[in-house]
Scaffold this motif. Structure first.
Motif, PDB file in Angstrom:
ATOM      1  N   GLU A  36       0.927  -1.228  -0.280  1.00  0.00           N
ATOM      2  CA  GLU A  36      -0.110  -0.009  -0.083  1.00  0.00           C
ATOM      3  C   GLU A  36       0.978   1.319  -0.010  1.00  0.00           C
ATOM      4  OE1 GLU A  36      -3.820  -1.723   2.267  1.00  0.00           O
ATOM      5  OE2 GLU A  36      -2.507  -0.552   3.425  1.00  0.00           O
ATOM      6  N   GLN A  37       0.414   2.319  -0.784  1.00  0.00           N
ATOM      7  CA  GLN A  37       1.214   3.508  -0.799  1.00  0.00           C
ATOM      8  C   GLN A  37       0.117   4.598  -1.020  1.00  0.00           C
ATOM      9  OE1 GLN A  37       3.952   3.265  -4.122  1.00  0.00           O
ATOM     10  NE2 GLN A  37       2.371   3.753  -5.557  1.00  0.00           N
ATOM     11  N   GLU A  38       0.497   5.621  -0.554  1.00  0.00           N
ATOM     12  CA  GLU A  38      -0.417   7.117  -0.580  1.00  0.00           C
ATOM     13  C   GLU A  38       0.227   7.655  -1.759  1.00  0.00           C
ATOM     14  OE1 GLU A  38      -1.948  10.880   1.498  1.00  0.00           O
ATOM     15  OE2 GLU A  38      -1.439   9.097   2.768  1.00  0.00           O
ATOM     16  N   SER A  39      -0.640   8.230  -2.781  1.00  0.00           N
ATOM     17  CA  SER A  39      -0.203   8.983  -3.844  1.00  0.00           C
ATOM     18  C   SER A  39      -1.360  10.111  -4.129  1.00  0.00           C
ATOM     19  CB  SER A  39      -0.033   8.093  -5.174  1.00  0.00           C
ATOM     20  OG  SER A  39       0.438   9.129  -6.250  1.00  0.00           O
ATOM     21  N   GLY A  40      -1.211  11.286  -4.126  1.00  0.00           N
ATOM     22  CA  GLY A  40      -2.046  12.511  -4.393  1.00  0.00           C
ATOM     23  C   GLY A  40      -3.356  12.300  -3.290  1.00  0.00           C
ATOM     24  N   GLY A  41      -3.101  11.906  -2.102  1.00  0.00           N
ATOM     25  CA  GLY A  41      -4.039  11.788  -1.222  1.00  0.00           C
ATOM     26  C   GLY A  41      -4.949  10.693  -1.154  1.00  0.00           C
ATOM     27  N   LYS A  42      -4.516   9.748  -2.072  1.00  0.00           N
ATOM     28  CA  LYS A  42      -5.308   8.457  -2.233  1.00  0.00           C
ATOM     29  C   LYS A  42      -4.386   7.163  -2.047  1.00  0.00           C
ATOM     30  CE  LYS A  42      -7.733   5.937  -6.215  1.00  0.00           C
ATOM     31  NZ  LYS A  42      -8.231   5.837  -7.361  1.00  0.00           N
ATOM     32  N   LEU A  43      -5.106   6.120  -1.291  1.00  0.00           N
ATOM     33  CA  LEU A  43      -4.425   5.124  -0.915  1.00  0.00           C
ATOM     34  C   LEU A  43      -4.484   4.095  -2.046  1.00  0.00           C
ATOM     35  CD1 LEU A  43      -2.885   3.592   1.348  1.00  0.00           C
ATOM     36  CD2 LEU A  43      -4.970   2.641   2.175  1.00  0.00           C
ATOM     37  N   LEU A  44      -3.239   3.694  -2.448  1.00  0.00           N
ATOM     38  CA  LEU A  44      -3.131   2.751  -3.341  1.00  0.00           C
ATOM     39  C   LEU A  44      -2.817   1.313  -2.979  1.00  0.00           C
ATOM     40  CD1 LEU A  44      -1.312   4.998  -6.175  1.00  0.00           C
ATOM     41  CD2 LEU A  44      -3.723   4.584  -6.065  1.00  0.00           C
ATOM     42  N   LYS A  45      -3.278   0.296  -3.579  1.00  0.00           N
ATOM     43  CA  LYS A  45      -3.148  -0.910  -2.868  1.00  0.00           C
ATOM     44  C   LYS A  45      -2.856  -1.944  -4.109  1.00  0.00           C
ATOM     45  CE  LYS A  45      -5.330  -4.511  -0.197  1.00  0.00           C
ATOM     46  NZ  LYS A  45      -6.571  -4.514   0.502  1.00  0.00           N
ATOM     47  N   THR A  46      -1.692  -2.674  -3.988  1.00  0.00           N
ATOM     48  CA  THR A  46      -1.251  -3.750  -4.998  1.00  0.00           C
ATOM     49  C   THR A  46      -1.299  -4.985  -4.372  1.00  0.00           C
ATOM     50  OG1 THR A  46       0.028  -2.168  -6.519  1.00  0.00           O
ATOM     51  CG2 THR A  46       0.340  -4.298  -6.797  1.00  0.00           C
ATOM     52  N   THR A  47      -2.080  -6.056  -4.826  1.00  0.00           N
ATOM     53  CA  THR A  47      -1.774  -7.257  -4.101  1.00  0.00           C
ATOM     54  C   THR A  47      -1.018  -8.316  -5.322  1.00  0.00           C
ATOM     55  OG1 THR A  47      -3.970  -8.045  -5.035  1.00  0.00           O
ATOM     56  CG2 THR A  47      -3.883  -7.288  -2.678  1.00  0.00           C
ATOM     57  N   PHE A  48      -0.110  -9.140  -4.784  1.00  0.00           N
ATOM     58  CA  PHE A  48       0.619  -9.848  -5.871  1.00  0.00           C
ATOM     59  C   PHE A  48       0.712 -11.296  -5.146  1.00  0.00           C
ATOM     60  CE2 PHE A  48       3.731  -7.034  -3.629  1.00  0.00           C
ATOM     61  CZ  PHE A  48       4.658  -7.668  -3.391  1.00  0.00           C
ATOM     62  N   GLU A  49       1.067 -12.230  -6.044  1.00  0.00           N
ATOM     63  CA  GLU A  49       1.255 -13.592  -5.600  1.00  0.00           C
ATOM     64  C   GLU A  49       2.498 -13.764  -6.410  1.00  0.00           C
ATOM     65  OE1 GLU A  49      -0.170 -18.199  -5.866  1.00  0.00           O
ATOM     66  OE2 GLU A  49      -1.770 -16.415  -6.054  1.00  0.00           O
ATOM     67  N   ARG A  50       3.608 -14.371  -5.696  1.00  0.00           N
ATOM     68  CA  ARG A  50       4.798 -14.463  -6.280  1.00  0.00           C
ATOM     69  C   ARG A  50       5.372 -15.956  -5.947  1.00  0.00           C
ATOM     70  NH1 ARG A  50       7.807 -10.318  -4.595  1.00  0.00           N
ATOM     71  NH2 ARG A  50       8.492 -11.315  -2.834  1.00  0.00           N
ATOM     72  N   THR A  51       5.739 -16.709  -7.297  1.00  0.00           N
ATOM     73  CA  THR A  51       6.010 -17.981  -6.836  1.00  0.00           C
ATOM     74  C   THR A  51       7.855 -17.869  -7.462  1.00  0.00           C
ATOM     75  OG1 THR A  51       5.955 -18.517  -9.444  1.00  0.00           O
ATOM     76  CG2 THR A  51       4.077 -19.034  -7.810  1.00  0.00           C
ATOM     77  N   GLU A  52       8.466 -18.995  -7.574  1.00  0.00           N
ATOM     78  CA  GLU A  52       9.632 -18.999  -7.876  1.00  0.00           C
ATOM     79  C   GLU A  52      10.087 -18.183  -9.207  1.00  0.00           C
ATOM     80  OE1 GLU A  52      12.580 -19.680  -6.286  1.00  0.00           O
ATOM     81  OE2 GLU A  52      11.648 -20.118  -4.562  1.00  0.00           O
ATOM     82  N   ASP A  53       9.030 -18.395 -10.163  1.00  0.00           N
ATOM     83  CA  ASP A  53       9.618 -17.860 -11.335  1.00  0.00           C
ATOM     84  C   ASP A  53       8.240 -16.829 -12.037  1.00  0.00           C
ATOM     85  OD1 ASP A  53       7.567 -19.916 -11.713  1.00  0.00           O
ATOM     86  OD2 ASP A  53       8.809 -20.999 -13.188  1.00  0.00           O
ATOM     87  N   LEU A  54       7.221 -16.667 -11.194  1.00  0.00           N
ATOM     88  CA  LEU A  54       5.900 -15.855 -11.837  1.00  0.00           C
ATOM     89  C   LEU A  54       5.588 -14.858 -10.582  1.00  0.00           C
ATOM     90  CD1 LEU A  54       3.844 -17.979 -13.870  1.00  0.00           C
ATOM     91  CD2 LEU A  54       5.287 -16.339 -14.704  1.00  0.00           C
TER      92      LEU A  54
END
Length: 127
Positions: A36-54
């Motif tokens: 999560e990060q704030e940018s321009g007063g808006k909370l932005l959220k990125t979710t990600f799933e990481r395996t060994e190669d993807l």
């Protein structure tokens, strides 16, 4: 005055020598994470799933898949699989700076660029 200086230096040395930067990177190699990060007063959220190669990211409803290339235990490259533009085809270089039980602080930059960005990702679950 001299004894005060010696005591002061001893306190500084002891404080500095007790500081440790934990980097248990193997705990964060794979799994499901949120950043999560704030940018321009808006909370932005990125979710990600990481395996060994993807890595599969979801940001504002858009899903993107990238290849993961590990440089060492704490550094890796994310390479977009199906970029739509030449600019999107650039790899991102990531480096874990420190870790806690459930999160890691990192820096990253786009390949060929000088600007470095920082963030903290929290691990939601193991792979």
């Amino acid at each position: 005055m001299r004894s005060f200086t010696i005591i002061f230096l001893a306190i500084i040395f002891t404080s500095c020598s007790n500081y440790t930067n934990t980097r248990d990177c193997d705990d964060f190699r794979t799994g499901t994470f949120v950043w999560e990060q704030e940018s321009g007063g808006k909370l932005l959220k990125t979710t990600f799933e990481r395996t060994e190669d993807l890595q599969i990211e979801t940001f504002e409803g858009v899903v993107d898949t990238s290849r993961v290339e590990w440089i060492n235990a704490c550094e890796w490259r994310i390479i977009p699989i199906n970029p739509k533009t030449n600019a999107e085809s650039r790899a991102y270089l990531f480096k874990i700076l420190n870790t806690t039980d459930d999160s890691y602080s990192f820096e990253f930059k786009q390949s060929g660029r000088d600007q470095i960005y920082y963030g903290t990702a929290t691990k939601l679950s193991d792979e």
